[in-house]
Design a protein around this motif. Sequence first.
Motif, mmCIF file in Angstrom:
data_model
loop_
_atom_site.group_PDB
_atom_site.id
_atom_site.type_symbol
_atom_site.label_atom_id
_atom_site.label_comp_id
_atom_site.label_asym_id
_atom_site.label_seq_id
_atom_site.Cartn_x
_atom_site.Cartn_y
_atom_site.Cartn_z
ATOM 1 N N PHE A 10 0.792 -1.211 -0.171
ATOM 2 C CA PHE A 10 -0.322 0.381 -0.281
ATOM 3 C C PHE A 10 0.711 1.411 0.243
ATOM 4 C CE2 PHE A 10 -1.824 -3.513 2.153
ATOM 5 C CZ PHE A 10 -2.592 -3.547 1.373
ATOM 6 N N ASP A 56 2.591 5.191 -0.351
ATOM 7 C CA ASP A 56 2.099 6.622 -0.040
ATOM 8 C C ASP A 56 0.259 7.197 -0.175
ATOM 9 O OD1 ASP A 56 4.690 6.412 -0.736
ATOM 10 O OD2 ASP A 56 4.376 7.244 -3.145
ATOM 11 N N GLN A 57 0.094 6.289 0.996
ATOM 12 C CA GLN A 57 -1.124 6.216 1.182
ATOM 13 C C GLN A 57 -1.079 7.458 2.896
ATOM 14 O OE1 GLN A 57 -3.993 4.706 -0.181
ATOM 15 N NE2 GLN A 57 -2.593 3.892 -1.471
ATOM 16 N N THR A 58 -2.369 8.357 2.272
ATOM 17 C CA THR A 58 -2.319 9.162 4.347
ATOM 18 C C THR A 58 -3.789 9.070 4.717
ATOM 19 O OG1 THR A 58 -3.543 10.621 2.070
ATOM 20 C CG2 THR A 58 -1.019 10.987 2.734
ATOM 21 N N PHE A 118 -6.598 5.596 4.214
ATOM 22 C CA PHE A 118 -6.934 4.193 3.563
ATOM 23 C C PHE A 118 -7.224 3.419 4.749
ATOM 24 C CE2 PHE A 118 -5.359 -0.237 2.344
ATOM 25 C CZ PHE A 118 -6.031 0.429 0.287
ATOM 26 N N SER A 151 -7.849 -1.157 3.795
ATOM 27 C CA SER A 151 -7.972 -2.064 2.529
ATOM 28 C C SER A 151 -8.916 -2.625 3.204
ATOM 29 C CB SER A 151 -6.855 -2.851 3.244
ATOM 30 O OG SER A 151 -7.267 -3.891 4.107
ATOM 31 N N ALA A 206 2.861 11.181 3.478
ATOM 32 C CA ALA A 206 2.487 9.693 2.855
ATOM 33 C C ALA A 206 2.874 8.688 3.703
ATOM 34 C CB ALA A 206 3.240 9.560 1.019
ATOM 35 N N THR A 222 4.271 4.612 3.740
ATOM 36 C CA THR A 222 4.253 2.684 3.065
ATOM 37 C C THR A 222 3.246 1.356 3.580
ATOM 38 O OG1 THR A 222 4.947 4.099 0.529
ATOM 39 C CG2 THR A 222 4.854 1.364 0.595
#
Length: 87
Positions: A3, A5-7, A9, A11, A80, A82
């Motif tokens: 996953f 560069d998520q801020t 999120f 799953s 971000a 990861t």
Amino acid sequence: MLFKDQTSFTSDPLSFPANGAKFNDLWIGVTGAGPVYVDLLDDEDGVWRTYPELTFSSTTGQLLTLPRGEFRVRIAAATATTVKLQW
């Protein structure tokens, strides 16, 4: 599974391959500030739960032992982040 560069999120639910084991190992690598949560689905009441041992607030790599069942990854980061999973 990655996953990147998520801020903000969550799953889809994930589960380990059926092997009959009561517990399974999951390696998690976090790059970024987090926080990142591994939520477990309680099969008795259907509620997602998070525990302090499954909360990560900085860059880390750890081996987790999780009970059989479903889990998910939640990211609520200011920058971000990861997350990499391997099992």
